[in-house]
Enzyme design. Structure first.
Site, PDB file in Angstrom:
ATOM      1  N   HIS A 230       8.629 -19.075  91.497  1.00  0.00           N
ATOM      2  CA  HIS A 230       9.972 -18.926  90.332  1.00  0.00           C
ATOM      3  C   HIS A 230      10.873 -19.453  91.505  1.00  0.00           C
ATOM      4  CE1 HIS A 230      12.461 -16.887  88.501  1.00  0.00           C
ATOM      5  NE2 HIS A 230      11.829 -16.226  87.511  1.00  0.00           N
TER       6      HIS A 230
ATOM      7  N   ASP B 242       7.894 -12.541  96.683  1.00  0.00           N
ATOM      8  CA  ASP B 242       8.385 -11.842  95.162  1.00  0.00           C
ATOM      9  C   ASP B 242       7.314 -10.809  94.833  1.00  0.00           C
ATOM     10  OD1 ASP B 242       8.759 -11.828  92.810  1.00  0.00           O
ATOM     11  OD2 ASP B 242       9.096 -14.447  92.668  1.00  0.00           O
TER      12      ASP B 242
ATOM     13  N   GLN C  79       5.532 -10.010  89.521  1.00  0.00           N
ATOM     14  CA  GLN C  79       4.692  -9.598  88.342  1.00  0.00           C
ATOM     15  C   GLN C  79       3.485  -9.698  89.374  1.00  0.00           C
ATOM     16  OE1 GLN C  79       4.702 -11.529  85.520  1.00  0.00           O
ATOM     17  NE2 GLN C  79       6.700 -12.786  85.832  1.00  0.00           N
TER      18      GLN C  79
ATOM     19  N   LYS D 241      10.138  -5.821  84.286  1.00  0.00           N
ATOM     20  CA  LYS D 241       8.923  -5.984  84.363  1.00  0.00           C
ATOM     21  C   LYS D 241       8.385  -4.637  84.037  1.00  0.00           C
ATOM     22  CE  LYS D 241      10.026 -10.054  86.275  1.00  0.00           C
ATOM     23  NZ  LYS D 241      10.180 -11.668  85.163  1.00  0.00           N
TER      24      LYS D 241
ATOM     25  N   CYS E  91      10.923 -21.103  84.366  1.00  0.00           N
ATOM     26  CA  CYS E  91      11.616 -20.620  86.108  1.00  0.00           C
ATOM     27  C   CYS E  91      11.206 -21.253  86.615  1.00  0.00           C
ATOM     28  CB  CYS E  91      12.450 -19.082  85.672  1.00  0.00           C
ATOM     29  SG  CYS E  91      13.335 -18.710  84.834  1.00  0.00           S
TER      30      CYS E  91
HETATM   31  N1  PMP Z   1       9.822 -13.949  90.098  1.00  0.00           N
HETATM   32  C1  PMP Z   1       8.958 -14.071  90.041  1.00  0.00           C
HETATM   33  C2  PMP Z   1       7.638 -14.746  89.338  1.00  0.00           C
HETATM   34  C3  PMP Z   1       8.564 -13.723  88.447  1.00  0.00           C
HETATM   35  O1  PMP Z   1       7.800 -13.878  87.067  1.00  0.00           O
HETATM   36  C4  PMP Z   1      10.318 -12.892  87.960  1.00  0.00           C
HETATM   37  C5  PMP Z   1      11.028 -13.076  86.754  1.00  0.00           C
HETATM   38  N2  PMP Z   1      10.135 -13.858  85.583  1.00  0.00           N
HETATM   39  C6  PMP Z   1      11.172 -13.387  88.870  1.00  0.00           C
HETATM   40  C7  PMP Z   1      11.291 -13.685  90.072  1.00  0.00           C
HETATM   41  C8  PMP Z   1      12.748 -13.035  88.806  1.00  0.00           C
HETATM   42  O2  PMP Z   1      12.680 -12.091  87.729  1.00  0.00           O
HETATM   43  P1  PMP Z   1      14.852 -11.427  87.616  1.00  0.00           P
HETATM   44  O3  PMP Z   1      14.666 -12.226  87.063  1.00  0.00           O
HETATM   45  O4  PMP Z   1      13.994  -9.918  86.868  1.00  0.00           O
HETATM   46  O5  PMP Z   1      15.245 -11.206  89.130  1.00  0.00           O
END
Ligand code: PMP
Length: 390
Positions: A110, A187, A190, A213, A347
């Site tokens: 991401h 990270d 998910q 999430k 993203c």
């Molecule tokens: N890493 C992953 C794999 C994600 O899916 C997301 C959120 N879509 C993020 C990082 C970023 O999370 P946040 O926007 O809550 O900071």
């Protein structure tokens, strides 16, 4: 379960990987706190503040025990995963990465797990190295291993891909990376939603995730870090609450984790997060696994529908394209039928581009989804496809 979620009255919500809906218990916890118990934390001595502090601090203990951290000091409250990874890159990154060093990520990251490292690499004249995926959409483990070297200072990879649903073999990757003296970041944005996380068993140095999430509020997340590493890391934000003594010339900082938490924290969100952890702890993952299998089988039978990747293990989320239809049109038409899916590049532009596509549709399940939701999606997609063929 759907009845726990007031916002879902007449929607079929298939975008939990972006953000999960909130159960009433979380909404009530936040609202009760504001209505009946609200006060600041840490600084004040009056009883309301003491109670607020106790409630807030108990969430740190709860999260530590949930993810099996050694101690509560290993839990830092952040704004979310993005904030947590930026904190590591700024603090640890600036401390240990030097010119010519390498930071290893993977091709399925991401943007939140790309950009902070890209910025660090630019600051330090270091190199961002990207481990490729195999044809199935799994990390190519042998390439991952061969890209590691004595120059690698930080390895950062996602637990679960927010695009392909790939569940990465965290322990295996950690074991390989540990051949070198480097720091390992996962990270978990998910991963924490769909897998049991035991940070000691994983033996990762950092694990980051977001409250929103896991059925909790926005604006709060967790950075787990090994205490001995956090202790040597400098704070990245200065201000109230993170300091011990202050003069105009200098200051001494609080110990970990408070030295990383400058300013009045997101007290109500932390309390909401505590309730979300109670909620998610009682859920079983069987339902979503079964739902994924059902959805994959049903949707694959639609002519022209292609599910991206075929990883060895997939979390309950997948991305698809439908021949002859733009993903944005699909999502808009589904929205008319009150079905919420995500479109775009999620993203993860480098990943989509490497797969040779500009945009796609993503379906992701939460605890509130059922076979009826999949049936409704299937029917709606068949109708949309019929329209396109006219
Ligand atoms: N890493 C992953 C794999 C994600 O899916 C997301 C959120 N879509 C993020 C990082 C970023 O999370 P946040 O926007 O809550 O900071």
């Amino acid at each position: 379960m759907k009845s726990d979620f007031p916002a879902l009255k007449d929607w079929i919500y298939l975008d939990s990987a972006a953000t999960a809906q909130k159960p009433k218990c979380v909404i009530d916890a936040i609202s009760n706190f504001y209505q009946e118990e609200y006060a600041t934390v840490h600084r004040a001595v009056y009883q309301m503040a003491a109670e607020s502090t106790e409630k807030y601090s108990s969430v740190r203990r709860k999260v530590a025990s949930w993810i099996h951290a050694r101690q509560e000091e290993e839990i830092i409250f952040t704004k979310g995963t993005t904030d947590a990874i930026n904190l590591i890159a700024r603090s640890l990154g600036d401390l240990v990465v030097e010119e010519g060093d390498e930071i290893l990520i993977t091709a399925m990251e991401h943007h939140a797990n790309i950009i902070p490292w890209q910025m660090l690499a630019k600051r330090k004249k270091a190199r961002l190295v990207v481990a490729p995926l195999d044809e199935r959409g799994d990390i190519d483990v042998s390439q991952f291993a061969s890209l590691l070297s004595a120059r690698t200072k930080i390895v950062s990879f996602t637990h679960i891909s927010n695009v392909l649903g790939t569940i990465n073999p965290v322990k295996e990757l950690v074991k390989i990376a540990r051949r070198y003296p480097l720091y390992i970041v996962v990270d978990g944005a998910q991963g924490i939603v769909h897998e049991k996380v035991d940070v000691q068993d994983f033996d990762v140095d950092f694990y980051a995730f977001s409250g929103h999430k896991i059925y909790g509020p926005t604006g709060v997340g967790i950075l787990y870090g090994k205490k001995e590493i956090l202790d040597m890391m400098p704070p990245v934000q200065g201000g109230g609450d993170m300091v011990d003594t202050v003069s105009f010339e200098t200051a001494s900082y609080q110990e970990t984790p408070l030295k990383f938490e400058a300013g009045t924290p997101m007290i109500a969100s932390v309390i909401g997060l505590g309730t979300a952890v109670d909620y998610i702890q009682n859920l079983s993952f069987d339902h979503e696994k079964e739902l994924l299998q059902y959805a994959e089988a049903k949707l694959s039978s639609i002519e022209g529908l292609k599910i991206l990747a075929n990883p060895k293990q997939r979390a309950p989320l997948f991305t698809f394209t439908l021949e002859g239809l733009h993903p944005l049109d699909i999502a808009n038409l589904l929205s008319f039928k009150k079905i919420a899916i995500r479109t775009g590049t999620f993203c993860a532009q480098p990943l989509l581009h490497s797969l040779g596509i500009q945009a796609a549709c993503r379906v992701s399940f939460g605890i509130y989804n059922s076979r009826e939701d999949v049936d409704a999606l299937y029917k709606a997609l068949m109708d949309i496809r019929a329209l396109a063929l006219v």
